[in-house]
Design a protein around this motif. Structure first.
Motif, PDB file in Angstrom:
ATOM      1  N   LEU A 186       0.824  -1.230   0.000  1.00 35.37           N
ATOM      2  CA  LEU A 186       0.000   0.000   0.000  1.00 35.37           C
ATOM      3  C   LEU A 186       0.846   1.263   0.000  1.00 35.37           C
ATOM      4  N   ARG A 187       1.986   1.260   0.669  1.00 31.41           N
ATOM      5  CA  ARG A 187       2.790   2.493   0.735  1.00 31.41           C
ATOM      6  C   ARG A 187       3.538   2.729  -0.567  1.00 31.41           C
ATOM      7  N   SER A 188       4.043   1.681  -1.222  1.00 34.51           N
ATOM      8  CA  SER A 188       4.719   1.917  -2.508  1.00 34.51           C
ATOM      9  C   SER A 188       3.674   2.290  -3.558  1.00 34.51           C
ATOM     10  N   GLY A 189       2.452   1.770  -3.421  1.00 35.13           N
ATOM     11  CA  GLY A 189       1.382   2.189  -4.339  1.00 35.13           C
ATOM     12  C   GLY A 189       1.119   3.679  -4.196  1.00 35.13           C
ATOM     13  N   ALA A 190       1.041   4.134  -2.951  1.00 31.75           N
ATOM     14  CA  ALA A 190       0.781   5.570  -2.708  1.00 31.75           C
ATOM     15  C   ALA A 190       1.956   6.416  -3.198  1.00 31.75           C
ATOM     16  N   GLY A 191       3.174   5.897  -3.038  1.00 30.77           N
ATOM     17  CA  GLY A 191       4.364   6.629  -3.499  1.00 30.77           C
ATOM     18  C   GLY A 191       4.376   6.754  -5.012  1.00 30.77           C
ATOM     19  N   LEU A 192       4.003   5.686  -5.714  1.00 30.34           N
ATOM     20  CA  LEU A 192       3.972   5.729  -7.189  1.00 30.34           C
ATOM     21  C   LEU A 192       2.866   6.660  -7.675  1.00 30.34           C
ATOM     22  N   ILE A 193       1.766   6.697  -6.955  1.00 31.39           N
ATOM     23  CA  ILE A 193       0.672   7.613  -7.332  1.00 31.39           C
ATOM     24  C   ILE A 193       1.156   9.057  -7.204  1.00 31.39           C
ATOM     25  N   ALA A 194       1.904   9.352  -6.149  1.00 26.98           N
ATOM     26  CA  ALA A 194       2.450  10.710  -5.995  1.00 26.98           C
ATOM     27  C   ALA A 194       3.367  11.034  -7.167  1.00 26.98           C
ATOM     28  N   ALA A 195       4.233  10.109  -7.529  1.00 22.38           N
ATOM     29  CA  ALA A 195       5.164  10.341  -8.648  1.00 22.38           C
ATOM     30  C   ALA A 195       4.399  10.528  -9.958  1.00 22.38           C
ATOM     31  N   ALA A 196       3.354   9.727 -10.161  1.00 19.39           N
ATOM     32  CA  ALA A 196       2.559   9.822 -11.407  1.00 19.39           C
ATOM     33  C   ALA A 196       1.825  11.153 -11.486  1.00 19.39           C
ATOM     34  N   LEU A 197       1.411  11.689 -10.331  1.00 16.83           N
ATOM     35  CA  LEU A 197       0.723  12.987 -10.311  1.00 16.83           C
ATOM     36  C   LEU A 197       1.660  14.105 -10.783  1.00 16.83           C
TER      37      LEU A 197
END
Ligand code: EPZ
Length: 419
Positions: A371-382
């Protein structure tokens, strides 16, 4: 499998109320077994791990009702049924039911929660501690059978300030004759929250939040308990990081800054302006973040491992060289290779990731492993140019409530992709 589509390039701006804390509510739900009456929880996050906990509670004979973040639990009719593997393995903290089952019923049976993308995650400190208290454990493969004619308070020294093992011992100690002293205890705010609940249920506890906690005894109360779940400090940090990496300005309400102090220092060192009030954090990001020469994760109050992925995303776009050292979980730097597929420049060697910030990232098809790497990748994609897809969004939904709607309300162009 589910995913989230993201069109990058939008600054996150606005304000939001943070959800209840996943890592605070899960141990408290296990603790509700100790109370042979009704507990009414408020500000409960509607996330997959809570839903899995409610299935376990109902399997144990408790009655539950969950609506609009209110959760009503009546554990008066609960009993020591076995928690089946398929239910236990859906959520790591299923192992925390062992302590309260032993404390209240003298027996319990469940399965090792198993490892995950971030590491092996054994439960040896849990089992050794329960044995010290007088439990008899037998393991048949992944299955754990526990019984205790009676538990006896004693001193238990943890070899590492394990959050889960500290919680496990606190829960079991409520069924022990005589005081239990936990030495080398974890100091996370979630431990303090659990102790606050246990005290309302009749426990006498001193030292929570320090490395030495004593459970003097437990006299169950009959009255109804009303208990509010605190804001999720890691979810708050995740949204702040998404604003930081997109050059945004957001106000996150419902969080005590003191619970995120090392993370706040990290944001400031990377050039963000943070204004704090007793119940909230306002972050204003610079045009470009400044690199952090060295940041390491360690047990509270140090920089939390659960914020590592979000900060690695920030470092990938920061101006200069950053180093992130992951000291808590042995496999928690795997997100770096996904960031490199977006154009980041990160070299991982052992427990260190060396990151040379780039000016731009580009969209890609990405895989969130937890869940945390998913949230981190979402931040990068934004923050990236173009469109990205982050797969493994079901992991993110284990701990983040309503993330797509929240990001949309802050100006992001995101959409859910379900297969
Ligand atoms: C809790 O996990 C959190 N989960 C984790 O959050 C968090 O990252 C972690 O604490 C550290 O803060 C919940 O609260 C539900 P540990 P836990 O026991 O209790 C080793 C998230 O993303 N260890 O403090 O499992 C372990 O392998 C999750 O929300 C043993 O060796 O963490 C790890 O290397 C991820 N034997 C270290 O200790 C044991 O018996 C820290 O683990 C127990 C742990």
């Amino acid at each position: 499998m589910s995913g989230i589509g993201i069109e990058g390039g939008c600054r996150l701006t606005g304000e939001m109320e943070i959800q209840g804390s996943k890592n605070a509510v899960l141990p408290v739900l296990a603790a509700s077994i100790l109370h042979s009456g009704v507990t009414v929880f408020t500000h409960v996050p509607d996330i997959a791990d809570v839903r899995a906990s409610l299935e376990i509670l109902e399997l144990l004979g408790a009655r539950t009702e969950f609506r609009d973040h209110f959760l009503w639990i009546d554990a008066s009719e609960a009993g020591p049924s076995e928690i089946p593997k398929e239910l236990g393995e859906r959520m790591r903290s299923s192992v925390l039911f062992l302590g309260p089952l032993l404390a209240r019923f003298g027996e319990g049976a469940l399965y090792r929660p198993g490892g995950c993308a971030i590491g092996k995650r054994p439960v040896d400190y849990h089992l050794t501690g329960l044995t010290r208290l007088g439990a008899e454990l037998s393991c048949e493969g992944e299955r754990i059978l526990a019984s205790a004619r009676h538990l006896t308070g004693c001193s238990v020294t943890l070899p590492y300030p394990s959050v889960g093992a500290t919680e496990q011992l606190l829960l079991a100690a409520c069924g022990a004759n005589g005081p239990t002293r936990i030495l080398g205890a974890a100091r996370e705010p979630e431990i303090v929250t659990l102790c606050r609940y246990l005290k309302m249920a009749g426990a006498q506890i001193d030292g929570e939040g320090s490395t030495e906690i004593v459970v003097h005894g437990f006299r169950p109360v009959a009255r109804e308990i009303r208990f509010q779940i605190p804001g999720d400090r890691i979810a708050a940090g995740s949204y702040l990081a998404a604003a930081a990496v997109t050059g945004g300005r957001i106000h996150v309400e419902g969080i005590h800054p003191s619970h995120l102090w090392s993370t706040i220092c990290g944001f400031r060192q990377m050039g963000c302006d943070l204004r704090l009030d007793p119940e909230g954090i306002f972050l204003s990001a610079p045009e470009r973040l400044t690199a952090l020469p060295f940041l390491s994760t360690d047990p509270y109050p140090a920089f939390p491992t659960d914020m590592q992925s979000a900060f690695l995303a920030m470092m990938s776009l920061a101006d200069g060289e950053s180093v992130m050292e992951e000291n808590v979980f042995e496999k928690r730097l795997t997100m770096a290779k996904e960031l490199n597929r977006m154009g980041a420049n990160i070299e991982v060697e052992g427990k260190r990731a060396r990151c040379t910030g780039v000016e731009r990232l580009h969209g890609a098809e990405l895989q969130g492993a937890d869940l945390r790497s998913g949230a981190g990748l979402i931040a990068a994609a934004l923050a990236a140019d173009g469109v990205s897809t982050v797969n493994g969004f079901e992991h993110v939904e284990r701990g983040y409530e309503n993330m797509v709607e929240i990001l949309k309300s802050l100006g992001a162009k995101v959409w859910k992709i379900t297969e």
